[in-house]
Design an enzyme around this catalytic site. Structure first.
Site, PDB file in Angstrom:
ATOM      1  N   ILE A 448       4.688 -10.782  -8.677  1.00 52.43           N
ATOM      2  CA  ILE A 448       5.491  -9.492  -8.290  1.00 52.43           C
ATOM      3  C   ILE A 448       5.534  -9.167  -6.996  1.00 52.43           C
ATOM      4  CG2 ILE A 448       6.394  -7.189  -9.090  1.00 52.43           C
ATOM      5  CD1 ILE A 448       7.271  -9.735 -10.729  1.00 52.43           C
ATOM      6  N   GLY A 449       4.231  -9.620  -6.109  1.00 53.58           N
ATOM      7  CA  GLY A 449       3.755  -9.233  -4.795  1.00 53.58           C
ATOM      8  C   GLY A 449       2.487  -9.107  -4.447  1.00 53.58           C
ATOM      9  N   GLU A 501      -0.024  -8.923   0.411  1.00 51.82           N
ATOM     10  CA  GLU A 501      -0.343  -7.665   0.480  1.00 51.82           C
ATOM     11  C   GLU A 501      -1.581  -6.907   0.904  1.00 51.82           C
ATOM     12  OE1 GLU A 501       2.305  -5.185  -2.158  1.00 51.82           O
ATOM     13  OE2 GLU A 501       3.687  -6.797  -2.168  1.00 51.82           O
ATOM     14  N   ARG A 532      -6.036   4.834 -12.830  1.00 50.57           N
ATOM     15  CA  ARG A 532      -5.019   4.641 -11.779  1.00 50.57           C
ATOM     16  C   ARG A 532      -4.482   5.650 -11.207  1.00 50.57           C
ATOM     17  NH1 ARG A 532      -3.280   1.811  -7.430  1.00 50.57           N
ATOM     18  NH2 ARG A 532      -1.077   1.587  -7.194  1.00 50.57           N
ATOM     19  N   HIS A 712      -1.729  -4.711 -16.709  1.00 50.40           N
ATOM     20  CA  HIS A 712      -2.605  -3.281 -16.567  1.00 50.40           C
ATOM     21  C   HIS A 712      -3.975  -3.569 -17.353  1.00 50.40           C
ATOM     22  CE1 HIS A 712       1.820  -1.826 -16.157  1.00 50.40           C
ATOM     23  NE2 HIS A 712       1.063  -1.296 -15.099  1.00 50.40           N
ATOM     24  N   CYS A 744       4.018  -7.458 -13.441  1.00 52.62           N
ATOM     25  CA  CYS A 744       3.818  -6.333 -12.178  1.00 52.62           C
ATOM     26  C   CYS A 744       3.012  -7.090 -11.255  1.00 52.62           C
ATOM     27  CB  CYS A 744       3.545  -4.927 -12.749  1.00 52.62           C
ATOM     28  SG  CYS A 744       4.146  -3.772 -11.663  1.00 52.62           S
TER      29      CYS A 744
END
Length: 776
Positions: A448-449, A501, A532, A712, A744
């Site tokens: 997802i990135g 990233e 978080r 998560h 995610c």
């Protein structure tokens, strides 16, 4: 006198102390005793802060080591059997429900491997709560040492009498769900649950609690009749116990309750009602008219969801509407909701421009505002003249500041044409060109990135911020990180790569720092879920993009990659929703400004050779107005148009992706379809695959990547587990539609678990690729 009250206070501490303590405990670097001691220290510090600010009614039981709804799951003995069977220590069982628990067999103790419970957004905020997950024949039993009582007595021992906060029974059940393989409608469990509330309220009364705040925020929804009709019998039982229980304050927030006014009219036996007069001030007079003859009203006039300084003049006017009709003794001045959604204190911000800093108010400052407003109404404006004059000056200064208006941005907005909202060709034409251009296999795999942000990345970023290393040195470090991420993806065998990233601090802050119109805090942390925390940027003026924001890193990554590289952007609605937005212009105007800035970035990425571009919109559902009707229709219209404006400047051969967090897609499916994204990835692993049925029912034609495992949690899913998830998905989606990806981004995970999970994911995808290749 008019009393001041707070519905809840941030938990993390001035320096994210709770985050540090819980993560140290999870890592085995802090004992359970020390973790519990740190929790107690924070609670006492926060109670004292509120008392010192002059707040009359201070909340307790608003603290949690992970999530307040999860606290109630354990409080009511509603922990699912898959957790209780392992006989974990209560705090470890609690964390297992929140984040999963995976432990190998050791010392003759059997292995433990349980995933976390489903986590979803708390109404339309960016806070996530753990969903109560209930069984057929569910029984409830009050914890033998109830947390609300323990924390009330802690405060009492410190000389502070608090008002305990509970999630109400109707909201607790309505926000829950039946466990997998179970068929119970949660609201049917109300009669089973109410005796536990009676017992808890009785214990709080015995401990000395004078009043208890019961949150029933679901009353702002359009409720099914069975849920709406549950309030009257529930509160007849809870409110008619006389001296056996404390006085009850029935609290709603995040919306108006006028459409459910008949429910409020049935609650005259309760001591007080609370409404959100920031979000929906127009409901005030209607609710006053629905009160019982002796009932009090808590009026939320200090915003619990944003950071702007309260306009005292307007707030006092709202309170005086109530006092003129009810008298001062029946009115409370309150925060609109819990202050959980705001940073801790503005005092920590040493680098903000003083002009802008004067416009803001964080949790500690909001507590002081409440005390000032209450005193102004009780004793008259003269009693706080200096504070009122300073506030009026600050409000006026912001309204007239040149920092807020950019004529060039307004001019560009005025020139937007209808053609700018549409791709050049419909999806069938686009996907054919994308197949030819990208040459991807069936069941393509991607992430997802983000990839794990290691301690070394954070250290180097901090050194750059402090000027301890040069920009060139930092750029070389980032390039080395990108090289490593590309190599890992090649070894894993993924099909569409990302650059990982490493240069990004946060998916909104990173972009905000490269746009005009934003300012940033140093310590403005807000809890998102568990440990978080996010540091939302603040939109103070018109938004534009001075220069490319992500092109350099994506172009470099593509130059050293053998696979298609995916450019990663955060969409306009998410940039808006995960910032503290302006309150002086409509959010649609702010979203359009963000979309124009992102449009320039998307076009520049394509020009740099990036032909897969993901524009994430995890906050699209979060921004959906809580009730159906014109407001919701208008929101979806301008939200979809903002996304399309951002992505529609590219060629047909460039593939546009978007990503969504947990969502009830049926609530806004037409908007998802209208986005016209080529590929949609959705957080799905903890949801029943039947969630995907809506894509079948609506004959969704484009590609979808439902997450196959939960990011998560540190737990590593087995290959067979992922195969089973894919098999479930294939009951609803065609093989040609299906992408395979995690739920995610992987920023918060560790490399060891990330590699293991992705290896299993890729192997599962290859298995089905082979199966379907043989079949065809």
């Amino acid at each position: 006198m008019v009393q001041s009250s707070i519905l809840g206070f941030p938990r993390m501490g001035v320096n994210r102390d709770l985050k540090k303590a819980t993560e140290a405990y999870w890592a085995g670097n802090l004992s359970q005793k020390d973790l519990l001691a740190e929790g107690k220290r924070l609670r006492l510090a926060h109670w004292k802060l509120q008392k010192d600010a002059g707040v009359d009614i201070i909340p307790s039981n608003d603290f949690s080591f992970y999530d307040h709804v999860l606290d109630h799951i354990q409080l009511f003995g509603a922990t699912p059997p898959r957790y209780t069977k392992h006989n974990l220590d209560p705090i470890d069982e609690f964390f297992a429900m929140g984040r999963g628990h995976q432990k190998p067999q050791a010392d003759q103790k059997p292995a433990v491997d349980v995933p976390s419970l489903e986590m979803v957004k708390w109404f339309d905020s960016n806070y996530h709560y753990v969903k109560p997950t209930l069984q057929d024949g569910q029984k409830f039993m009050l914890n033998s040492n109830p947390k609300p009582v323990v924390e009330f007595l802690e405060a009492k021992e410190a000389g502070i009498v608090t008002r305990p906060v509970l999630v109400g029974p109707v909201s607790f059940l309505t926000l829950g769900k039946a466990d997998r393989g179970q068929s119970v409608d949660p609201i049917d469990l109300l009669e089973e649950l109410l005796p536990v509330y009676v017992e808890l309220l009785s214990k709080l009364k015995e401990a000395g609690a004078e009043s208890v705040q019961i949150d029933e925020p679901v009353l702002v929804f359009d409720l099914p009749p069975r849920v709406k009709n549950a309030f009257k019998p529930a509160y007849e039982k809870l409110g008619n116990l006389g001296d056996k229980t404390p006085q009850l304050v029935f609290a709603t927030y995040f919306g108006d309750v006028v459409h459910n006014i008949d429910v409020l009219q049935s609650l005259h036996n309760l001591y007080a009602l609370h409404i959100d007069a920031v979000r929906n001030p127009e409901q005030l007079e209607t609710v006053i008219g629905a009160l019982g003859p002796k009932q009090s009203l808590s009026v939320g006039v200090v915003d619990g969801r944003n950071i702007w300084k309260t306009d005292f003049k307007k707030a006092i006017e709202k309170i005086e509407v109530a006092t003129h009709k009810l008298g001062k003794e029946r009115v409370l001045v309150a925060s609109s909701s819990s202050l959980l959604h705001t940073p801790h204190t503005l005092e920590s911000e040493k680098k903000l421009d003083p002009e802008v800093k004067d416009w803001f108010s964080f949790a500690v400052e909001k507590a002081k505002e409440l005390a000032i407003i209450a005193k102004a109404v009780t004793d008259g404006p003269a009693s706080v003249r200096d504070e009122l004059e300073a506030n009026a000056k600050s409000v006026q200064a912001r309204a007239t500041s040149k920092l807020t208006n950019d004529p060039k941005v307004k001019d560009r907005q005025a020139k937007i044409s209808d053609e700018m909202f549409n791709r050049k060709s419909p999806f069938p034409i686009r996907i054919a060109q994308q197949h030819s251009n990208l040459n991807l296999p069936m069941f393509p795999t991607t992430t997802i990135g983000s990839f794990p942000q290691t301690k070394e990345i954070r250290v180097q970023r901090n050194k750059l911020t402090k000027g301890e290393i040069s920009a060139d040195d930092y750029e070389k470090f980032i390039e080395k990180e990108i090289q490593d991420v590309i190599k890992i993806q090649e070894e894993l065998g993924l099909d569409v790569f990302v650059h990982g990233e490493p240069e990004r601090n946060d998916m909104v802050q990173y972009f905000g720092e490269r746009l005009t119109g934003y300012v940033f805090t140093t310590h403005g942390w807000v809890q998102s879920y568990g440990s978080r925390c996010v540091r939302p940027p603040i939109i103070v003026g018109d938004i534009s993009r001075p220069e490319p924001m992500t092109v350099k890193e994506s172009k470099y990554a593509a130059s050293i990659s053998t696979k298609p590289m995916k450019g990663m952007l955060t969409g306009p609605i998410t940039c808006l929703r995960w910032s503290f937005p302006r309150d002086d212009i409509h959010q649609s105007e702010q979203a359009q400004q963000l979309a124009l800035a992102l449009r320039d970035e998307v076009v520049d990425l394509e020009s740099a050779g990036i032909f897969v571009i993901q524009v994430d919109e995890p906050a699209l559902r979060e921004g959906l107005p809580l009730r159906s009707g014109l407001e919701r229709e208008n929101y979806l219209s301008w939200a979809v148009k903002s996304f399309r404006l951002a992505v529609s400047g590219v060629k047909d051969s460039t593939q546009i992706h978007s990503h969504f967090c947990y969502s009830e897609f049926q609530d806004f499916f037409s908007a998802i379809s209208a986005l016209d994204a080529d590929v949609l990835s959705i957080e799905n692993s903890k949801s029943d695959a039947k969630l995907l049925k809506v894509f079948v029912d609506e004959a969704y034609p484009r590609h979808i990547g439902p997450g196959v495992y939960d990011i998560h949690s540190p737990r590593v899913p087995g290959e067979q587990e992922i195969k089973d998830r894919i098999q479930e998905m294939l009951q609803y989606l065609t093989p040609d539609q299906l992408w395979i990806d995690p739920d995610c981004g992987l920023k918060t995970r560790q490399w060891k678990e990330t590699k293991a999970a992705l290896t299993n994911m890729v192997n599962a995808a290859k298995f089905y690729r082979q199966q379907y290749t043989k079949a065809h």
